[in-house]
Scaffold this active site. Structure first.
Site, PDB file in Angstrom:
ATOM      1  CE  LYS A 217     -20.211  32.404  21.915  1.00 46.92           C
ATOM      2  NZ  LYS A 217     -20.905  33.225  22.883  1.00 46.92           N
TER       3      LYS A 217
ATOM      4  CD  GLU B 276     -24.216  25.701  19.486  1.00 52.62           C
ATOM      5  OE1 GLU B 276     -23.348  25.665  20.370  1.00 52.62           O
ATOM      6  OE2 GLU B 276     -25.065  26.598  19.408  1.00 52.62           O
TER       7      GLU B 276
ATOM      8  CD  GLU C 173     -27.124  34.592  26.446  1.00 54.33           C
ATOM      9  OE1 GLU C 173     -27.366  35.804  26.523  1.00 54.33           O
ATOM     10  OE2 GLU C 173     -26.465  34.098  25.505  1.00 54.33           O
TER      11      GLU C 173
ATOM     12  CD  GLU D  36     -23.046  33.720  25.496  1.00 58.76           C
ATOM     13  OE1 GLU D  36     -21.803  33.765  25.604  1.00 58.76           O
ATOM     14  OE2 GLU D  36     -23.713  34.639  25.023  1.00 58.76           O
TER      15      GLU D  36
ATOM     16  CG  ASN E 280     -23.858  36.406  28.651  1.00 60.12           C
ATOM     17  OD1 ASN E 280     -22.861  36.089  28.001  1.00 60.12           O
ATOM     18  ND2 ASN E 280     -25.041  36.533  28.091  1.00 60.12           N
TER      19      ASN E 280
ATOM     20  NE  ARG F  46     -21.912  40.353  29.719  1.00 53.13           N
ATOM     21  CZ  ARG F  46     -22.949  40.443  28.897  1.00 53.13           C
ATOM     22  NH1 ARG F  46     -23.974  41.204  29.231  1.00 53.13           N
ATOM     23  NH2 ARG F  46     -22.997  39.789  27.771  1.00 53.13           N
TER      24      ARG F  46
HETATM   25  P1  ADP Z   1     -26.645  41.151  26.927  1.00 54.33           P
HETATM   26  O1  ADP Z   1     -26.484  39.686  26.671  1.00 54.33           O
HETATM   27  O2  ADP Z   1     -26.465  41.627  28.311  1.00 54.33           O
HETATM   28  O3  ADP Z   1     -27.825  41.697  26.262  1.00 54.33           O
HETATM   29  P2  ADP Z   1     -25.003  41.946  24.804  1.00 54.33           P
HETATM   30  O4  ADP Z   1     -24.579  40.644  24.230  1.00 54.33           O
HETATM   31  O5  ADP Z   1     -25.964  42.777  24.071  1.00 54.33           O
HETATM   32  O6  ADP Z   1     -25.419  41.756  26.291  1.00 54.33           O
HETATM   33  O7  ADP Z   1     -23.713  42.781  25.101  1.00 54.33           O
HETATM   34  C1  ADP Z   1     -23.733  43.883  25.980  1.00 54.33           C
HETATM   35  C2  ADP Z   1     -22.584  44.758  25.654  1.00 54.33           C
HETATM   36  O8  ADP Z   1     -21.373  44.057  25.823  1.00 54.33           O
HETATM   37  C3  ADP Z   1     -22.583  45.233  24.232  1.00 54.33           C
HETATM   38  O9  ADP Z   1     -22.054  46.528  24.237  1.00 54.33           O
HETATM   39  C4  ADP Z   1     -21.678  44.252  23.530  1.00 54.33           C
HETATM   40  O10 ADP Z   1     -21.088  44.853  22.403  1.00 54.33           O
HETATM   41  C5  ADP Z   1     -20.678  43.961  24.597  1.00 54.33           C
HETATM   42  N1  ADP Z   1     -20.125  42.604  24.567  1.00 54.33           N
HETATM   43  C6  ADP Z   1     -20.776  41.455  24.800  1.00 54.33           C
HETATM   44  N2  ADP Z   1     -19.940  40.417  24.785  1.00 54.33           N
HETATM   45  C7  ADP Z   1     -18.712  40.912  24.535  1.00 54.33           C
HETATM   46  C8  ADP Z   1     -17.410  40.343  24.399  1.00 54.33           C
HETATM   47  N3  ADP Z   1     -17.181  39.061  24.534  1.00 54.33           N
HETATM   48  N4  ADP Z   1     -16.384  41.164  24.148  1.00 54.33           N
HETATM   49  C9  ADP Z   1     -16.589  42.472  24.022  1.00 54.33           C
HETATM   50  N5  ADP Z   1     -17.773  43.073  24.149  1.00 54.33           N
HETATM   51  C10 ADP Z   1     -18.832  42.314  24.391  1.00 54.33           C
HETATM   52  P1  ADP Z   2     -23.075  35.588  21.847  1.00 52.12           P
HETATM   53  O1  ADP Z   2     -22.014  35.331  22.838  1.00 52.12           O
HETATM   54  O2  ADP Z   2     -22.569  36.325  20.661  1.00 52.12           O
HETATM   55  O3  ADP Z   2     -24.282  36.178  22.501  1.00 52.12           O
HETATM   56  P2  ADP Z   2     -24.596  33.093  21.622  1.00 52.12           P
HETATM   57  O4  ADP Z   2     -24.003  31.740  21.561  1.00 52.12           O
HETATM   58  O5  ADP Z   2     -25.245  33.489  22.886  1.00 52.12           O
HETATM   59  O6  ADP Z   2     -23.472  34.148  21.241  1.00 52.12           O
HETATM   60  O7  ADP Z   2     -25.607  33.256  20.421  1.00 52.12           O
HETATM   61  C1  ADP Z   2     -26.152  34.506  20.067  1.00 52.12           C
HETATM   62  C2  ADP Z   2     -27.488  34.313  19.368  1.00 52.12           C
HETATM   63  O8  ADP Z   2     -27.327  33.502  18.175  1.00 52.12           O
HETATM   64  C3  ADP Z   2     -28.526  33.579  20.177  1.00 52.12           C
HETATM   65  O9  ADP Z   2     -29.229  34.444  21.023  1.00 52.12           O
HETATM   66  C4  ADP Z   2     -29.399  32.990  19.085  1.00 52.12           C
HETATM   67  O10 ADP Z   2     -30.247  33.988  18.580  1.00 52.12           O
HETATM   68  C5  ADP Z   2     -28.426  32.646  17.985  1.00 52.12           C
HETATM   69  N1  ADP Z   2     -27.968  31.247  18.073  1.00 52.12           N
HETATM   70  C6  ADP Z   2     -26.977  30.778  18.847  1.00 52.12           C
HETATM   71  N2  ADP Z   2     -26.818  29.443  18.713  1.00 52.12           N
HETATM   72  C7  ADP Z   2     -27.745  29.032  17.832  1.00 52.12           C
HETATM   73  C8  ADP Z   2     -28.107  27.762  17.257  1.00 52.12           C
HETATM   74  N3  ADP Z   2     -27.445  26.658  17.571  1.00 52.12           N
HETATM   75  N4  ADP Z   2     -29.109  27.717  16.363  1.00 52.12           N
HETATM   76  C9  ADP Z   2     -29.760  28.856  16.022  1.00 52.12           C
HETATM   77  N5  ADP Z   2     -29.478  30.071  16.524  1.00 52.12           N
HETATM   78  C10 ADP Z   2     -28.485  30.185  17.421  1.00 52.12           C
HETATM   79 MG    MG Z   3     -25.367  35.272  24.032  1.00 54.34          MG
END
Ligand code: ADP
Ligand code: ADP
Ligand code: MG
Length: 635
Positions: free
Chosen positions: A119, A203, A278, A296, A298, A300
């Site tokens: 990230k 952050e 995102e 971030e 994704n 995929r």
């Molecule tokens: P999306 O953003 O597509 O909704 P999610 O964050 O819900 O995806 O993740 C989709 C699937 O991938 C879930 O089963 C989650 O546990 C898995 N997943 C997401 N990011 C990672 C990661 N960095 N490492 C391992 N599993 C992950």
């Molecule tokens: P992941 O890889 O686990 O999906 P993200 O960085 O995409 O991590 O964050 C996951 C979720 O956390 C976001 O969808 C949002 O709901 C919350 N989040 C992330 N960053 C912030 C922020 N700076 N302030 C408030 N909520 C956040």
């Molecule tokens: Mg995310």
């Protein structure tokens, strides 16, 4: 270099594997499934033309094994690999190994995965590309002194995030300096165990955040387009619950700024294939061009991609196949049109009333009341009635997708269909999803990421009238058809000055009660849907909540309903700790042991007051569903 994909291996399982096979079938591409011990009879195995066993149930011994997956491709003559989401989908080394084996890879170039994976690195690249990023600390140094100083610069409240994080894990909120150290320790521990990388970043926290993301697509010829945005602000613990497209209240100018930023970032990393950029949005004000920041990327196909397909009339898996074969994107930006509104609800085998505890086991009944038409109603499932949900993977088993001309129409369709989505035998979140969708905030699109957490009790609880209506519906069926019921189950009642009334002994989800068969159904309750699972069992769905209603064999079941003397493993898993001590006195509800299963910890509690008679489990032990772990005696 154009290649012809004739046989595709999907290195994944569940609904996403089934969904990818569906497109392949339409395009005349042969399909190969891989499966673990836990998935021998799984739907994705049944749906594929061929299937190869790749190892034991734990993902590390099967779905995460590059060697076994490549061997399966070689053995079946597959010429391409799709990783789905999760598992190896964002693993650059796996992508390289696939390409090195001479196979087509249905994902972005390994270099793009590498630069968007961590990230902190992703945010540096975004900043360079001129995409807005939140203030924070993204440095190499991880000592507490540096982080404390950095935290002061960022300002509280802030978020600690695992640099390698995903799926909402490794994130901690810190409101004041005094909590920094403890939250850091916990975030680092989770990051190390989940991602094998304990590095964190800091952050600035957005207090009322919305999550809006842009679907991008690139090809090998330098073209990159976007397919509009999705709003994924309905979340629980930073995990998506219901997603929609487009985002409610999105002005054209903000959509343009956001999609421009996403395309710019995708181009900066030479992106190819399907990707999602995102953004976190400040939901405390109307959407503006300076209220969103890059979160971030994704790299995929995402879980929620079907809502984008619904509003653009595309098949993104087909696009992935075209791009991986060296073809050009099927549509130019100006030809990608947004039509109507779509929602996706993630159907999970989990119990909202029990802290969202996931459940494994046999699905007695699973389905919708109506046949999906693929246009206004789409059903992406990895499971059917009669399938077993293994405890080794996560609890999302299907997705319900609706499409309508307007947000209102689509939302109406969503709540209607959820009311009649039946999942019986394992716990289900369908009633919870419906309550979320029916809420005033969701209806008006004013919900935000923390909204579920702030309203959890009301959303998670099953309304009593749903249970009453479910029992009443079964009672009505039994009275209509007494021949099917043993005479013991119907008690002719006689009351002075009143019509005779009959009580039926029924149990909803194991809790037995005498039910007055003559009483009218509660008027406020949605109409219950009854499926006969004879003998002596019914699946009844009311307002999305499904009950397994049984006609108990009196004494045994009545005793069980009171809470017996044994504590059993509710699902297969690993015993993390045993708190019970032989001879000790315990009270009902006291935690006796902790079990780890389905990526979660489960407290196993005393079913009644009593004394511990025997303990049959020890920490670290693997147990099967139904194994007796602790026995009690009455005082
Ligand atoms: P999306 O953003 O597509 O909704 P999610 O964050 O819900 O995806 O993740 C989709 C699937 O991938 C879930 O089963 C989650 O546990 C898995 N997943 C997401 N990011 C990672 C990661 N960095 N490492 C391992 N599993 C992950
Ligand atoms: P992941 O890889 O686990 O999906 P993200 O960085 O995409 O991590 O964050 C996951 C979720 O956390 C976001 O969808 C949002 O709901 C919350 N989040 C992330 N960053 C912030 C922020 N700076 N302030 C408030 N909520 C956040
Ligand atoms: Mg995310």
């Amino acid at each position: 270099m154009p290649v012809q994909i004739t046989k595709l291996l999907v290195a994944n399982r569940g609904e996403i594997a089934v969904r990818i096979f569906r497109t392949c079938r339409r395009l005349g591409i042969a399909t190969v499934a891989v499966y673990s011990d836990a998935d021998r009879a799984a739907m994705h195995v049944r749906e594929a033309d061929e299937a190869v066993h790749i190892g034991a149930a734990p993902a590390a011994e099967s779905y995460l094994r590059t060697d076994a997956i490549l061997a399966a491709a070689a053995e079946t003559g597959a010429d391409a690999i799709h990783p789905g989401y999760g598992f190896l989908s964002e693993n650059a080394a796996f992508a390289e190994a696939v390409l090195a084996a001479g196979l087509a890879w249905l994902g972005p170039p390994p270099a793009a995965i590498r630069s968007m994976g961590p990230k902190d690195e992703a945010k540096r690249i975004a900043e360079e590309a001129g995409v807005p990023v939140l203030p924070g600390y993204r440095g190499e140094a991880q000592d507490i002194g540096t982080l404390t100083k950095a935290a002061e610069n960022v300002g509280y409240p802030l978020l600690i995030k695992a640099v390698a994080g995903g799926g909402g894990r490794g994130i901690r909120q810190v409101s004041r300096a005094a909590d920094l150290q403890a939250e850091l320790t916990s975030a680092v521990r989770e990051a190390e165990s989940s991602f094998g990388d304990g590095r964190v970043m800091l952050e600035k926290l957005i207090e009322r955040p919305r999550h809006i993301e842009v679907q991008v697509f690139g090809d090998q010829h330098g073209n990159v387009v976007h397919l509009f945005e999705r709003d994924c602000s309905l979340q629980r613990r930073r995990q998506k619950v219901i997603e929609e497209a487009p985002a409610p209240g999105m002005p054209d100018a903000v959509r343009k700024a956001m999609t421009d930023a996403a395309v710019k970032l995708a181009k900066a990393v030479g992106y190819q294939g399907a990707g999602t950029v995102e953004f976190i949005v400040d939901g405390s004000k109307p959407l503006g061009p300076d209220t969103f920041w890059f979160l971030e990327m994704n790299t995929r196909l995402q879980v929620e991609h079907p809502v984008t397909e619904a509003i653009t009339g595309t098949d993104l898996v087909e696009w992935q196949l075209i791009v991986a074969s060296g073809g050009k994107l099927p549509l130019k930006q100006k030809d990608i049109k947004l039509t109507g509104h779509a929602f996706e609800a993630r159907i999970c085998a989990e119990d909202p009333a029990e802290g969202f505890r996931p459940g494994a086991g046999l699905i007695l009944e699973f389905g919708l009341l109506e046949e999906p038409d693929g246009e206004t109603l789409r059903w992406d499932s990895g499971f059917d009635s009669g399938d077993r949900i293994p405890s080794s993977y996560d609890s999302m088993i299907a997705k319900l997708i609706v499409h309508g001309e307007t947000r209102e129409a689509a939302l109406q369709r969503l709540t209607d269909v959820l009311a009649h989505t039946q999942l019986c035998g394992v716990p289900a979140n369908t009633g919870f999803l419906r309550r979320c969708a029916l809420s005033g905030e969701f209806q008006s699109g004013t919900h935000h990421v923390n909204w579920i957490g702030e309203n959890l009790d009301a959303l998670a609880a099953v309304p009593e009238i749903h249970r009453t209506a479910a029992l009443g519906a079964v009672a009505a069926v039994l009275l209509d058809d007494e021949g099917a019921v043993s005479p013991w189950d119907l008690h002719d009642g006689f009351r002075l000055n009143a019509a005779p009334r009959r009580a039926i002994q029924l149990a909803a989800d194991g809790a037995a009660q005498l039910f007055d068969a003559g009483q009218p159904l509660p008027e406020e309750a949605p109409f219950p849907l009854v499926t006969d699972l004879s003998p002596r069992r019914f699946a009844v769905t009311c307002g999305g909540d499904t009950f397994l209603v049984t006609i108990p064999e009196f004494s045994a079941d009545a005793d069980a309903a009171l809470g017996g003397n044994v504590v059993k493993a509710p699902m297969p898993g690993k015993v993390l700790s045993v708190l019970a001590k032989a001879g000790a006195q315990v009270t009902r509800g006291e935690t006796l042991a902790v079990l780890e299963a389905m990526k979660m910890e489960h407290a196993l509690t005393a079913p009644r007051d009593g004394v511990i008679e025997a303990i049959h489990a020890s920490a670290g032990q693997q147990v099967a569903e139904g194994d007796v772990l602790v026995m009690l005696v009455e005082e």
